[in-house]
Enzyme design. Structure first.
Site, PDB file in Angstrom:
ATOM      1  N   ARG A  68      32.835  45.058  48.442  1.00  0.00           N
ATOM      2  CA  ARG A  68      33.727  45.195  47.287  1.00  0.00           C
ATOM      3  C   ARG A  68      35.093  45.734  47.729  1.00  0.00           C
ATOM      4  O   ARG A  68      36.138  45.312  47.248  1.00  0.00           O
ATOM      5  CB  ARG A  68      33.071  46.170  46.303  1.00  0.00           C
ATOM      6  CG  ARG A  68      33.753  46.288  44.970  1.00  0.00           C
ATOM      7  CD  ARG A  68      33.069  47.377  44.158  1.00  0.00           C
ATOM      8  NE  ARG A  68      31.690  47.056  43.867  1.00  0.00           N
ATOM      9  CZ  ARG A  68      31.264  46.618  42.683  1.00  0.00           C
ATOM     10  NH1 ARG A  68      32.097  46.469  41.702  1.00  0.00           N
ATOM     11  NH2 ARG A  68      29.998  46.353  42.499  1.00  0.00           N
ATOM     12  N   HIS A 112      39.547  47.829  25.869  1.00  0.00           N
ATOM     13  CA  HIS A 112      38.101  47.870  25.655  1.00  0.00           C
ATOM     14  C   HIS A 112      37.821  47.706  24.160  1.00  0.00           C
ATOM     15  O   HIS A 112      38.468  48.363  23.338  1.00  0.00           O
ATOM     16  CB  HIS A 112      37.533  49.195  26.177  1.00  0.00           C
ATOM     17  CG  HIS A 112      36.054  49.271  26.022  1.00  0.00           C
ATOM     18  ND1 HIS A 112      35.193  48.610  26.862  1.00  0.00           N
ATOM     19  CD2 HIS A 112      35.285  49.885  25.092  1.00  0.00           C
ATOM     20  CE1 HIS A 112      33.951  48.831  26.464  1.00  0.00           C
ATOM     21  NE2 HIS A 112      33.982  49.599  25.392  1.00  0.00           N
ATOM     22  N   LEU A 147      33.418  54.353  34.229  1.00  0.00           N
ATOM     23  CA  LEU A 147      33.497  53.135  33.409  1.00  0.00           C
ATOM     24  C   LEU A 147      34.028  53.457  32.012  1.00  0.00           C
ATOM     25  O   LEU A 147      33.434  54.252  31.280  1.00  0.00           O
ATOM     26  CB  LEU A 147      32.100  52.511  33.298  1.00  0.00           C
ATOM     27  CG  LEU A 147      32.027  51.225  32.461  1.00  0.00           C
ATOM     28  CD1 LEU A 147      32.733  50.082  33.158  1.00  0.00           C
ATOM     29  CD2 LEU A 147      30.587  50.868  32.147  1.00  0.00           C
TER      30      LEU A 147
HETATM   31  C1  GRF Z   1      38.216  41.491  24.994  1.00  0.00           C
HETATM   32  O1  GRF Z   1      37.419  41.759  23.889  1.00  0.00           O
HETATM   33  C2  GRF Z   1      38.520  42.767  25.732  1.00  0.00           C
HETATM   34  O2  GRF Z   1      38.637  43.874  24.902  1.00  0.00           O
HETATM   35  C3  GRF Z   1      37.327  42.913  26.629  1.00  0.00           C
HETATM   36  O3  GRF Z   1      36.983  41.611  27.008  1.00  0.00           O
HETATM   37  C4  GRF Z   1      37.461  40.678  26.048  1.00  0.00           C
HETATM   38  C5  GRF Z   1      38.358  39.741  26.777  1.00  0.00           C
HETATM   39  O4  GRF Z   1      38.805  38.691  25.953  1.00  0.00           O
HETATM   40  N1  GRF Z   1      37.619  43.810  27.720  1.00  0.00           N
HETATM   41  P1  GRF Z   1      40.025  37.798  26.442  1.00  0.00           P
HETATM   42  O5  GRF Z   1      39.648  37.191  27.777  1.00  0.00           O
HETATM   43  O6  GRF Z   1      41.239  38.660  26.510  1.00  0.00           O
HETATM   44  O7  GRF Z   1      40.154  36.741  25.382  1.00  0.00           O
END
Ligand code: GRF
Length: 193
Positions: A68, A112, A147
């Site tokens: 990683r 998030h 996280l």
């Molecule tokens: C979104 O809901 C974001 O909050 C989460 O993953 C999803 C990504 O959606 N981390 P996109 O690829 O931006 O349409």
């Protein structure tokens, strides 16, 4: 106005938040410009959107690297090649090492889909419904090694409505995500966060 901050976006999928950032950055007075989009999945639909906007893209599969850390070191080289000041995670589905988050500390943002510290991790909408919460939403935060744990920059709330499914709730939250992320990036670019 001071020079615009150079922003790289990391995606893994459809990239609707990426698109919201690209659209916001088209405003002449927006304090940031999108200089590159990286995906760990070459098939991420968001890459096509970025290319169509004339934005540089790059992809690397973590599986082609021995560790990683090796993957992330190469990723940092790419981001530094773009002279990125700020890195925005937008649906980037990889856990990052403490080394990577330390390197970009204060310049690495994530969105998030929950009101953190509630519901870190995956399946946030289903978990919010199972938890019978009255409100749900989204958070843009600085990324730290834990996280979904870093300091929040902005949050947006939506009501949970009778009859909501994870899908209807996700759609209501996503509308807010697309407003919240550009606003949070604006604050960080201006040094207001
Ligand atoms: C979104 O809901 C974001 O909050 C989460 O993953 C999803 C990504 O959606 N981390 P996109 O690829 O931006 O349409």
């Amino acid at each position: 106005m001071n020079a615009k901050k150079r922003v790289a976006i990391l995606i893994s999928g459809r990239g609707s938040n990426m698109t919201a950032l690209i659209e916001a950055a088209k405003a002449p007075d927006y304090p940031a410009e999108i200089v590159g989009v990286f995906s760990n999945r070459a098939a991420a639909p968001g890459l096509e959107t970025a290319r169509a906007e004339g934005i540089e893209t790059a992809t690397l599969a973590q599986s082609s690297f021995p560790s990683r850390l090796d993957f992330e070191n190469r990723l940092t080289e790419i981001l530094e090649g773009w002279r990125a000041d700020i890195v925005c995670l937008a649906g980037f589905m990889r856990i990052l090492t403490p080394e990577f988050t330390a390197h970009w500390q204060g310049r690495l943002l994530n969105i998030h889909p929950s009101l953190l510290p509630d519901f870190p991790g995956l399946d946030t909408h289903a978990r919010a419904l199972a938890g019978n919460v009255a409100e749900h939403g989204c958070t843009v935060h600085f990324v730290t090694p834990g996280l979904d744990e870093g300091p929040a920059i902005l949050q947006a709330r939506v009501p949970v409505l009778p009859g909501d499914t994870p899908e209807t709730l996700a759609a209501r939250v996503l509308v807010e995500e697309h407003k919240l992320y550009p606003e949070a990036l604006r604050m960080v670019a201006l040094g207001e966060a």
